[in-house]
Design a protein around this motif. Structure first.
Motif, PDB file in Angstrom:
ATOM      1  N   ARG A 272     -37.191 -24.925 -20.215  1.00  0.00           N
ATOM      2  CA  ARG A 272     -35.740 -24.824 -20.339  1.00  0.00           C
ATOM      3  C   ARG A 272     -35.106 -26.214 -20.385  1.00  0.00           C
ATOM      4  O   ARG A 272     -34.206 -26.469 -21.192  1.00  0.00           O
ATOM      5  N   ALA A 273     -35.574 -27.123 -19.532  1.00  0.00           N
ATOM      6  CA  ALA A 273     -35.036 -28.487 -19.528  1.00  0.00           C
ATOM      7  C   ALA A 273     -35.342 -29.194 -20.839  1.00  0.00           C
ATOM      8  O   ALA A 273     -34.500 -29.936 -21.371  1.00  0.00           O
ATOM      9  N   LEU A 274     -36.533 -28.979 -21.364  1.00  0.00           N
ATOM     10  CA  LEU A 274     -36.900 -29.576 -22.647  1.00  0.00           C
ATOM     11  C   LEU A 274     -35.980 -29.060 -23.749  1.00  0.00           C
ATOM     12  O   LEU A 274     -35.508 -29.835 -24.595  1.00  0.00           O
ATOM     13  N   ALA A 275     -35.721 -27.778 -23.756  1.00  0.00           N
ATOM     14  CA  ALA A 275     -34.841 -27.192 -24.773  1.00  0.00           C
ATOM     15  C   ALA A 275     -33.446 -27.801 -24.712  1.00  0.00           C
ATOM     16  O   ALA A 275     -32.820 -28.070 -25.749  1.00  0.00           O
ATOM     17  N   ALA A 276     -32.962 -28.031 -23.499  1.00  0.00           N
ATOM     18  CA  ALA A 276     -31.620 -28.593 -23.346  1.00  0.00           C
ATOM     19  C   ALA A 276     -31.534 -29.975 -23.978  1.00  0.00           C
ATOM     20  O   ALA A 276     -30.476 -30.371 -24.494  1.00  0.00           O
TER      21      ALA A 276
END
Length: 414
Positions: A272-276
């Protein structure tokens, strides 16, 4: 030195088991068809059919229209209601139950949420009651075996779910309570191992006897299938790939914390952090429903599908989604390469919610990134069963155990 010929009783057991397997796989058969498929003599087939009928395992279910009416025209089938089975998929925040007959035909299914704030006693009662209510609703009066898939390690010596940090206490207590409240045999297995069983028997690895299932969900894990059998390791911890030290995390995992290991690259929160970073917002959260990492992958694939041929701002959105999926594939490839270097499985199946969300598109990207990391050729496939894999694996395990108990376990090789 040649082995001694099988005794008459062993020969009968082998023939009976063969006939039952054929009836299970092929459906109802006539005695003549059983003779053709087994290669046994007509008198031997007649004897085994009567023996199985007398044991209540086989009955006449109809007549074959292709043959003349008479003894050989009778169709014999397994008595599917001789026993009933149940399977449970126990997750961090809920449980799903399915009830089937002895052959696995579904009779009823139900699910119930169990919040993280629920105390152990009420949580166990809700799950146990769900099973009992579903069994009654299915009319399953002969519950023989219950298969349970749960996160956590299974003690190979006792078959019990071990106490694991981060898992709800009600998971372990549920197994004990079900064994107290039901006369059925209750089996418990790690969820990733059960998903691998299902992929081996009915899913993406049907044509393989050696592969690794890489589980990508809230956390990460792996199941090792070598020569057709799940390998659990000396302490039941084989496949704890979340603790695998990998580059790019900036730290090392410890005995009690997988932060700094592969989990920090491919767990849901990390994805999720990577996607952000690429401007992709995950729908939902990691506290309920689908893991946020899986949601982010779906959002990226949706964006590619919608804007892949666009121009201007739309093209920028598509490029960001494409770059995110590439970055994620590079992370997943690190874990897959490590597994390949040690085990040389030839095939890695991406399972769990994130593997299901990514599908063949993510699997292809991961496979493209493996050759520079490993000299061993490794195919990467997406799960074919998705979210149903754990429940299906639990049911297959329960069915195998029940059939071994009722049909007689296959004789050991001589």
């Amino acid at each position: 030195m040649p082995s001694a010929p099988a005794s008459p009783s062993t020969a009968r057991a082998i023939n009976d088991r063969l006939a039952l397997r054929l009836l299970q796989e092929e459906g109802p058969l006539t005695a003549s068809r059983l003779k053709e498929l087994t290669g046994l003599s007509r008198p031997t087939v007649a004897d085994l059919v009567e023996r199985l009928r007398g044991a209540g395992l086989v009955r006449v279910v109809g007549e074959s229209g292709a043959e003349r009416r008479g003894p050989n025209a009778k169709l014999y089938g397994i008595v599917a209601d001789r026993a009933h089975l149940a399977a449970l998929d126990v997750r961090l925040r809920g449980v799903t139950v399915t009830v089937t007959d002895l052959l696995g035909a579904p009779l009823a299914e139900a699910a119930a949420p169990i919040g993280g704030d629920m105390d152990t006693g009420p949580a166990v009662e809700r799950a146990a009651t769900l099973l009992e209510r579903t069994v009654r609703g299915a009319g399953a009066t002969r519950l023989h075996t219950v298969g349970i898939g749960a996160p956590g390690l299974i003690d190979p010596a006792t078959g019990a779910l071990r106490d694991s940090a981060g898992l709800p206490a009600w998971h372990r207590r549920l197994v004990t309570v079900l064994r107290e409240r039901t006369p059925a045999t209750v089996l418990v297995e790690n969820e990733t191992n059960l998903a691998a069983v299902a992929e081996l028997r009915e899913g993406a690895a049907r044509d393989r006897d050696t592969f690794v299932l890489l589980w990508l969900g809230h956390g990460v894990g792996a199941a090792l299938v070598l020569e057709g059998a799940v390998r659990r390791g000396a302490s039941g911890g084989a496949g704890e790939i979340g603790f695998l030290p990998v580059p790019g995390t900036g730290a090392l995992p410890s005995a009690g914390d997988c932060s700094g290991g592969f989990h920090s690259l491919a767990g849901s929160a990390a994805v999720r952090a990577l996607a952000a970073e690429y401007g992709i917002e995950a729908r939902g959260s990691d506290t309920e429903g689908e893991p946020a990492g899986a949601s982010a992958v779906r959002a990226a694939l949706d964006r590619l599908g919608a804007y892949g041929a666009g121009a201007g701002a739309e093209a920028g959105l598509a490029r960001a989604a494409d770059a995110f999926l590439d970055a994620l594939a590079e992370r997943v490839a690190l874990g897959a390469a490590a597994v390949s270097a040690v085990l040389d499985p030839g095939c890695v199946v991406l399972g769990g919610e994130l593997g299901h969300a990514g599908g063949p598109a993510l699997a292809a990207r991961v496979e493209e990134r493996l050759p520079p990391l490993s000299p061993l050729r490794t195919e990467v496939r997406a799960t074919a069963l998705g979210g149903a894999a754990v429940l299906r694996g639990a049911l297959l395990t329960a069915r195998d155990a029940a059939q071994d108990a009722l049909f007689g376990a296959p004789p050991a090789p001589r």
